[in-house]
Motif scaffolding. Structure first.
Motif: not given
Length: 309
Positions: A12, A93, A199
């Motif tokens: 991530e 994100y 995402f």
């Protein structure tokens, strides 16, 4: 140092790092040093529990780059805390999607993962949030126009990145510089509740249940956030900027509150009625009970009110 990261969040975008906590004898202040190695170069940062920048569940801290002396803002999350898992992913994100690569958005510098903690390093914004500005002074339409245009530009950037902020409100916009000398620069912050469509397959949990909540989300709890979600909240923010009070005096989740919002029944106080027709027109387009009729950021930026001198 101890507590090397396990690379749980590597995919991530988190960098593997390490951290150390020094307890102060006789004081309640903990000193925290953490860092990572990037291209063979050691990067070290330091903060303490006394350097808090605000209040709240996920408040930030002032942090220093020990090599350059540069100050940054820092959020810290305990990896083992399930209540913080969504916020961790959303900050990751935000870093991955580079939402902060815009002058109207807070910049994310890097995310470091130690054994137990996620460290999110961001640009330090030395200013006041928009809510504090509004509480201090009644903004003229001229001043509000400058700030609202900047806010729209930031949200426009997010929407082009397929990001719905979901929590737009005066408290989540920081004002740097001054309106008086033309240096005002508004930056949008806090992506802990945002919807990152690139995402996330299911973003229904991103809806914020507060007084700025759009009526369609009250009526249908399974509805995912979309562009009209942010546009409604922008309308509420503009109303507060110009009137210094919320546009509705009912709770969004009561039957009366839902009905008022669906009908666009704003709180028509004298301060609101005294606004220019153009200002009221933009507010009423944004705070429209039918989400399909709300303008996009592109359309709002071309509204006559924003074109007034």
């Amino acid at each position: 140092f101890s507590g090397t990261g396990t690379n749980m969040f590597k995919e991530e975008g988190a960098q593997q790092g390490f951290s150390s906590v020094t307890k102060s004898i006789g004081f309640s202040t903990d000193s925290i040093t953490f860092g990572t190695i990037e291209n063979g170069h050691l990067l070290l940062f330091e903060t303490s529990s006394s350097r808090k920048l605000g209040e709240g569940r996920d408040c930030a801290y002032r942090c220093q780059d020990l090599e350059s002396g540069r100050e940054l803002a820092l959020k810290m999350y305990k990896i083992t805390n399930p209540d913080q898992r969504r916020a961790i992913f959303h900050d990751l994100y935000a870093q991955r999607s580079q939402v902060g690569k815009h002058e109207r958005i807070v910049s994310y510098e890097r995310v470091i993962e130690s054994e137990n903690t996620i460290f999110v390093l961001m640009e330090l914004l030395n200013g006041k949030d928009l809510f504090d500005v509004i509480c201090t002074e009644a903004l003229t339409e001229e001043k509000a126009r400058v700030l609202f245009r900047q806010l729209l530009e930031g949200v426009q950037h997010l929407h082009r990145k397929q990001v719905i902020h979901c929590d737009i409100k005066p408290e989540n916009a920081m004002l740097l510089g001054s309106l008086e000398d033309g240096t005002a620069n508004l930056k949008l912050i806090d992506f802990g509740c945002s919807c990152f469509k690139e995402f996330e397959a299911d973003s229904r949990g991103c809806v914020v249940y507060d007084s700025y909540m759009p009526p369609e989300h009250v009526a249908d709890s399974k509805l995912s956030p979309s562009v009209p979600t942010d546009m409604w909240r922008l309308g509420c923010t503009l109303y507060i900027m110009l009137v210094q009070r919320p546009p509705f005096h009912n709770d969004a989740q009561t039957q009366a509150g839902l009905a008022a919002r669906q009908a666009g029944q704003l709180f028509r106080v004298p301060e609101y009625e005294a606004l220019s027709p153009e200002a009221r027109g933009l507010i009423e387009q944004l705070i429209c009970g039918d989400p399909s009729k709300r303008p996009t950021c592109d359309e709002a930026l071309n509204h006559p009110w924003l074109g007034l001198a």
